[in-house]
Design a protein around this motif. Sequence first.
Motif, PDB file in Angstrom:
ATOM      1  N   ARG A  18       0.824  -1.213   0.000  1.00 28.47           N
ATOM      2  CA  ARG A  18       0.000   0.000   0.000  1.00 28.47           C
ATOM      3  C   ARG A  18       0.855   1.259   0.000  1.00 28.47           C
ATOM      4  NH1 ARG A  18      -4.734  -1.495   4.452  1.00 28.47           N
ATOM      5  NH2 ARG A  18      -5.885  -2.948   3.110  1.00 28.47           N
ATOM      6  N   TRP A  41       0.307   5.142   1.049  1.00 26.47           N
ATOM      7  CA  TRP A  41      -0.567   6.076   1.763  1.00 26.47           C
ATOM      8  C   TRP A  41      -0.252   7.501   1.329  1.00 26.47           C
ATOM      9  CZ3 TRP A  41      -4.142   4.254   5.459  1.00 26.47           C
ATOM     10  CH2 TRP A  41      -4.049   2.902   5.741  1.00 26.47           C
ATOM     11  N   HIS A  92      -6.234   8.191   3.022  1.00 31.37           N
ATOM     12  CA  HIS A  92      -6.421   7.444   1.773  1.00 31.37           C
ATOM     13  C   HIS A  92      -5.164   6.642   1.417  1.00 31.37           C
ATOM     14  CE1 HIS A  92     -10.063   9.839   0.899  1.00 31.37           C
ATOM     15  NE2 HIS A  92      -9.384  10.843   1.436  1.00 31.37           N
ATOM     16  N   SER A 126      -6.329  -1.764  -5.679  1.00 33.21           N
ATOM     17  CA  SER A 126      -7.394  -1.409  -4.739  1.00 33.21           C
ATOM     18  C   SER A 126      -7.240   0.030  -4.262  1.00 33.21           C
ATOM     19  CB  SER A 126      -7.390  -2.357  -3.539  1.00 33.21           C
ATOM     20  OG  SER A 126      -6.212  -2.179  -2.774  1.00 33.21           O
ATOM     21  N   TYR A 127      -8.314   0.498  -3.693  1.00 33.25           N
ATOM     22  CA  TYR A 127      -8.337   1.819  -3.052  1.00 33.25           C
ATOM     23  C   TYR A 127      -8.962   1.642  -1.678  1.00 33.25           C
ATOM     24  CZ  TYR A 127     -10.438   6.158  -1.430  1.00 33.25           C
ATOM     25  OH  TYR A 127     -10.831   7.194  -0.638  1.00 33.25           O
ATOM     26  N   GLY A 128      -8.515   2.456  -0.707  1.00 33.20           N
ATOM     27  CA  GLY A 128      -9.091   2.353   0.626  1.00 33.20           C
ATOM     28  C   GLY A 128      -8.918   3.625   1.425  1.00 33.20           C
ATOM     29  N   TYR A 129      -9.561   3.633   2.575  1.00 30.74           N
ATOM     30  CA  TYR A 129      -9.491   4.786   3.485  1.00 30.74           C
ATOM     31  C   TYR A 129      -9.579   4.278   4.915  1.00 30.74           C
ATOM     32  CZ  TYR A 129     -10.608   9.165   5.833  1.00 30.74           C
ATOM     33  OH  TYR A 129     -10.590  10.253   6.673  1.00 30.74           O
ATOM     34  N   LYS A 130      -8.757   4.847   5.787  1.00 32.17           N
ATOM     35  CA  LYS A 130      -8.771   4.470   7.201  1.00 32.17           C
ATOM     36  C   LYS A 130      -9.063   5.692   8.058  1.00 32.17           C
ATOM     37  CE  LYS A 130      -6.026   2.623  11.016  1.00 32.17           C
ATOM     38  NZ  LYS A 130      -5.949   3.849  11.814  1.00 32.17           N
ATOM     39  N   GLU A 178     -11.454   0.647   8.669  1.00 31.61           N
ATOM     40  CA  GLU A 178     -10.827   0.744   7.344  1.00 31.61           C
ATOM     41  C   GLU A 178     -11.781   0.197   6.283  1.00 31.61           C
ATOM     42  OE1 GLU A 178      -6.658  -0.702   6.723  1.00 31.61           O
ATOM     43  OE2 GLU A 178      -7.668  -2.012   5.282  1.00 31.61           O
ATOM     44  N   ASN A 180     -12.026  -0.740   2.130  1.00 32.28           N
ATOM     45  CA  ASN A 180     -11.228  -0.918   0.909  1.00 32.28           C
ATOM     46  C   ASN A 180     -12.012  -1.722  -0.105  1.00 32.28           C
ATOM     47  OD1 ASN A 180     -10.046  -3.916   0.733  1.00 32.28           O
ATOM     48  ND2 ASN A 180     -10.157  -3.319   2.875  1.00 32.28           N
TER      49      ASN A 180
END
Length: 247
Positions: free
Chosen positions: A145, A147, A155, A188-192, A202, A204
């Motif tokens: 990942r 960040w 993100h 992938s895309y994600g947010y915490k 989190e 994703n």
Amino acid sequence: MKLNTYLLRQVILILCLTMVSATWAQDTKKTVINKKTVINKLVVKEQKAAPKTATPTSKKQTSAKVKAAPKNDKKRKVQPVKKVNNSRYIALKTNVPFDALAVQNLALEVQLHKHITIDFPIMWSISDIEREHAIRGIALQPEGRWWLKKAGTGHFFGLHTHLAWFNAKWEDNRYQTAKRPLAGAGISYGYKADLSAHWGVEFNIGAGYANMKYDTFYNIENGAWLNTRIRHYWGITRAGLSLVYRF
């Protein structure tokens, strides 16, 4: 005789009145004295309770007192609030929707760089939903990942790969990996978001490719083999809403 008796009665009456008036006068004096005593006591108490007025002092005495007084001008040192050690992001996670579907899972994420982490989830299932529906297997999906802000905050974008072995029942058929596992990759895309110093959530989602070779059997005990297929899959390869604990 009658005159003497009348005079005697008059004298006795006068004596009684005299004694009553004398007694009343003494009681009045005592009451006045008691009132004065109470008033004097109250005045004394008020004088004691009243703050003493400062006597005028000379300039020399004032300056001497100022010099002798302790210096309180220095600002108090504010102790820093203890924060979580941010030198390295290490977290343990579980994907809640998978847990709800009886697919147990855990993931460990470790920081390698200010903006880079490695996420290593493992998923497994060893229980049948019912006789005709079951998903048994184990899957690995490591992901690197990046960040945008810093590791473990906000993100991120990821690149993942996946390996899986499965034995699934669905309606009339049973599907089982043949010789080699399911394999593939995706992005992938994600947010915490942080909930507290240690806890967070989190989200994703990712898409990519998976290749699988599997055998098909009748969905009965010791069901006969039907065929072997190879499938190329394009679509969602990663999704989750995870509860995160940061060390």
